[in-house]
Design an enzyme around this catalytic site. Structure first.
Site, mmCIF file in Angstrom:
data_model
loop_
_atom_site.group_PDB
_atom_site.id
_atom_site.type_symbol
_atom_site.label_atom_id
_atom_site.label_comp_id
_atom_site.label_asym_id
_atom_site.label_seq_id
_atom_site.Cartn_x
_atom_site.Cartn_y
_atom_site.Cartn_z
ATOM 1 N N HIS A 121 43.572 5.533 -1.372
ATOM 2 C CA HIS A 121 44.962 6.009 -1.506
ATOM 3 C C HIS A 121 45.581 5.456 -2.780
ATOM 4 O O HIS A 121 45.630 4.251 -2.978
ATOM 5 C CB HIS A 121 45.784 5.606 -0.279
ATOM 6 C CG HIS A 121 45.547 6.492 0.904
ATOM 7 N ND1 HIS A 121 46.546 6.905 1.745
ATOM 8 C CD2 HIS A 121 44.411 7.072 1.359
ATOM 9 C CE1 HIS A 121 46.032 7.703 2.680
ATOM 10 N NE2 HIS A 121 44.737 7.800 2.475
ATOM 11 N N TYR A 132 56.360 5.354 5.243
ATOM 12 C CA TYR A 132 57.158 4.364 5.971
ATOM 13 C C TYR A 132 58.593 4.897 6.003
ATOM 14 O O TYR A 132 59.200 5.091 4.940
ATOM 15 C CB TYR A 132 57.139 3.019 5.239
ATOM 16 C CG TYR A 132 55.794 2.321 5.231
ATOM 17 C CD1 TYR A 132 54.780 2.717 4.359
ATOM 18 C CD2 TYR A 132 55.538 1.245 6.092
ATOM 19 C CE1 TYR A 132 53.551 2.074 4.346
ATOM 20 C CE2 TYR A 132 54.309 0.590 6.082
ATOM 21 C CZ TYR A 132 53.316 1.012 5.213
ATOM 22 O OH TYR A 132 52.098 0.370 5.202
ATOM 23 N N PRO A 181 53.443 -5.864 11.003
ATOM 24 C CA PRO A 181 52.500 -4.947 10.340
ATOM 25 C C PRO A 181 53.096 -4.113 9.206
ATOM 26 O O PRO A 181 52.350 -3.394 8.529
ATOM 27 C CB PRO A 181 52.016 -4.038 11.478
ATOM 28 C CG PRO A 181 53.014 -4.181 12.566
ATOM 29 C CD PRO A 181 53.654 -5.509 12.423
ATOM 30 N N LYS A 199 49.429 -6.295 5.883
ATOM 31 C CA LYS A 199 48.876 -7.506 5.272
ATOM 32 C C LYS A 199 48.003 -8.366 6.191
ATOM 33 O O LYS A 199 47.239 -9.207 5.714
ATOM 34 C CB LYS A 199 50.023 -8.391 4.737
ATOM 35 C CG LYS A 199 50.664 -7.849 3.470
ATOM 36 C CD LYS A 199 49.774 -8.079 2.255
ATOM 37 C CE LYS A 199 50.160 -7.242 1.063
ATOM 38 N NZ LYS A 199 49.464 -5.948 0.944
ATOM 39 N N TYR A 229 51.955 -4.433 -2.398
ATOM 40 C CA TYR A 229 51.271 -3.600 -1.400
ATOM 41 C C TYR A 229 49.760 -3.575 -1.651
ATOM 42 O O TYR A 229 48.971 -3.650 -0.708
ATOM 43 C CB TYR A 229 51.849 -2.175 -1.398
ATOM 44 C CG TYR A 229 51.451 -1.386 -0.180
ATOM 45 C CD1 TYR A 229 52.156 -1.518 1.018
ATOM 46 C CD2 TYR A 229 50.336 -0.547 -0.180
ATOM 47 C CE1 TYR A 229 51.777 -0.828 2.156
ATOM 48 C CE2 TYR A 229 49.950 0.149 0.947
ATOM 49 C CZ TYR A 229 50.684 0.005 2.113
ATOM 50 O OH TYR A 229 50.298 0.678 3.253
#
Ligand code: RFL
Ligand code: PHB
Length: 398
Positions: free
Chosen positions: A72, A201, A293, A297, A389
């Site tokens: 991704h 998200y 979550p 991580k 990220y």
């Protein structure tokens, strides 16, 4: 029975460490409380940082991941019916993440371990760690009604948040940091095509939601729920309706629903135990730290602990340098706290805290909305999110 490194727990931390150690000729035995099947039934993480995928390749278990996992190059944040892309690859100078389920990572590691003929005691009970401060620690446990004693040089406590390893360290020799959030994540796994190519998200007035996946035909979705909710309270239909209500309109329109093949609620917690070492016992992964979550991580921090311990064990056994073990906690904790901070920050920014009902909660909401706008409106802000990220680099030993 004797080994060099006794590993408590056959989750991803324990299995990956075992594989890496074995690769450099360091003998290890794993002791696990439940069965392998039970472990593979747990649906957990889905996003692997590049550091972790490199480590899996180094361990010789990257082949299926590279074939079936999805690279991704971006993730999305959605709020106020608006979608913002965080271009991971572009903003970080080429870094990406891999979507490949923890279940599959674990399966690959278990198969590699079996192939190598390495010893794992599944379904062990009464696991007790002894003399961990001495040069001759040992572990006792029972399996199939038989008592065992495993002597070793070092113990890796890879037994998760509820394991025995951390509890073995006297309370006076550890300090624990904790934040418990007033909500959980209800997750569904379904054999339906993912609603979007990238993870989304979503922050909404009804609470957080996220869309993820395991493959082109399998989706993973989560919604924020009050801690008092039980899985039984949520039918599949209720879940899909609520998820649709929280997705941006254009995304909700495309959502394909279907029966759940797994449904569970996970509480959200930030937790760190310091130090992560006591004598010849090292805490690895969830045994030492938990993150909510939202930053993806948890598993990735477990992998970086494993990388550090693997380097330390290499130096101990190849160069006879026993002093280097004292670097473990310090090196791990630096990266752990970055991951903790990022996960806490993402959780605060994207979740709804209004259930707390106080004026303070309303003020918090305004701060966090402003934070989200500030960080998504500028390329600098999006880069700060992207860098974290994809994961910070692993640190070398001194
Ligand atoms: P685990 O996986 O908990 O494994 C510990 C193992 O130890 C065994 N054990 C014992 N064995 C012997 N004796 C005892 N007394 C024992 N007590 C326990 C247990 O049976 C178990 O097999 O810890 P490990 O290996 O450190 O791995 C950590 C990860 O599992 C965890 O951090 C991640 O799943 C967190 N996480 C995520 N991490 C990511 O990096 N990316 C993600 O996208 C992501 N999503 C998630 C997540 C965790 C979730 N839940 C359910 C907590 C999504 C969810 C919903
Ligand atoms: C998942 O796919 O399970 C997943 C992905 C990203 C997260 C958490 C969980 O942040």
């Amino acid at each position: 029975m004797k080994t060099q490194v006794a590993i408590i727990g056959a989750g991803p931390s324990g299995l990956l460490l075992g594989q890496l150690l074995a690769k450099q000729g360091i003998d290890n035995v794993i002791i696990e409380r439940v069965s392998g099947e039970y472990i593979l039934g747990r649906i957990r993480a889905g996003v692997l940082e590049q550091g972790m995928t490199d480590l899996l390749r180094e361990a010789g278990v990257g082949e299926r991941m590279d074939r079936e996992g999805q690279v991704h190059k971006g993730v999305e944040l959605a709020f106020n019916n608006k979608r913002v892309q965080i271009e991971l690859e572009k903003l970080t100078g080429g870094n990406t993440v891999m979507v490949y389920g923890q279940t599959e990572v674990t399966r690959d590691l278990m198969e590699a371990r079996a192939e190598k003929g390495l010893t794992t005691y599944y379904e062990s009970s009464n696991v007790v760690l002894h003399d961990v401060k001495s040069a001759t620690p040992y572990v006792t446990f029972e399996q199939n009604g038989k008592e065992h004693r495993l002597e070793c040089d070092y113990i890796a406590g890879c037994d998760g948040f509820h394991g025995v390893s951390r509890q073995t360290i006297p309370e006076s020799s550890r300090k624990e940091f904790e934040r418990v959030y007033p909500f959980g994540w209800l997750g569904i796994l379904s054999d339906t095509p993912p609603v979007n190519d990238e993870l989304i998200y979503c922050k909404t007035d009804r609470g957080f939601a996220m869309t993820s996946m395991r493959s082109a035909t399998r989706s993973r979705y989560y919604i924020q729920v009050p801690l008092t909710d039980k899985v039984e309270d949520w039918s599949d239909d209720d879940f899909w309706t609520e998820l649709k209500n929280r997705l941006p309109d254009d995304v909700a329109e495309r959502l394909v629903t279907g029966p759940s093949i797994e449904k569970s609620i996970a509480p959200l917690r930030s937790f760190v135990c310091e130090p992560m070492q006591y004598g010849n016992l090292f805490l690895v992964g969830d045994a030492a730290h938990i993150v909510p979550p939202t930053g993806a991580k948890g598993l990735n921090l477990a992998a970086s602990d494993v990388a550090t311990l693997n380097k330390i064990m290499a130096r101990v056994y190849q160069e006879g340098d026993k002093e280097c073990v004292n670097q473990y906690s310090e090196i791990c904790l630096r990266r752990v706290w970055h991951g903790e901070r990022f996960s806490w920050w993402m959780t605060n920014m994207l979740h709804d805290f209004s259930d707390e009902g106080s004026k303070d909660a309303e003020t918090h909401e305004r701060f966090m909305s402003s934070e989200l706008n500030f960080y998504t409106d500028t390329e600098e802000g999006r880069r700060v999110i992207a860098m974290q990220y994809v994961g910070l680099p692993y640190e070398d030993l001194k």
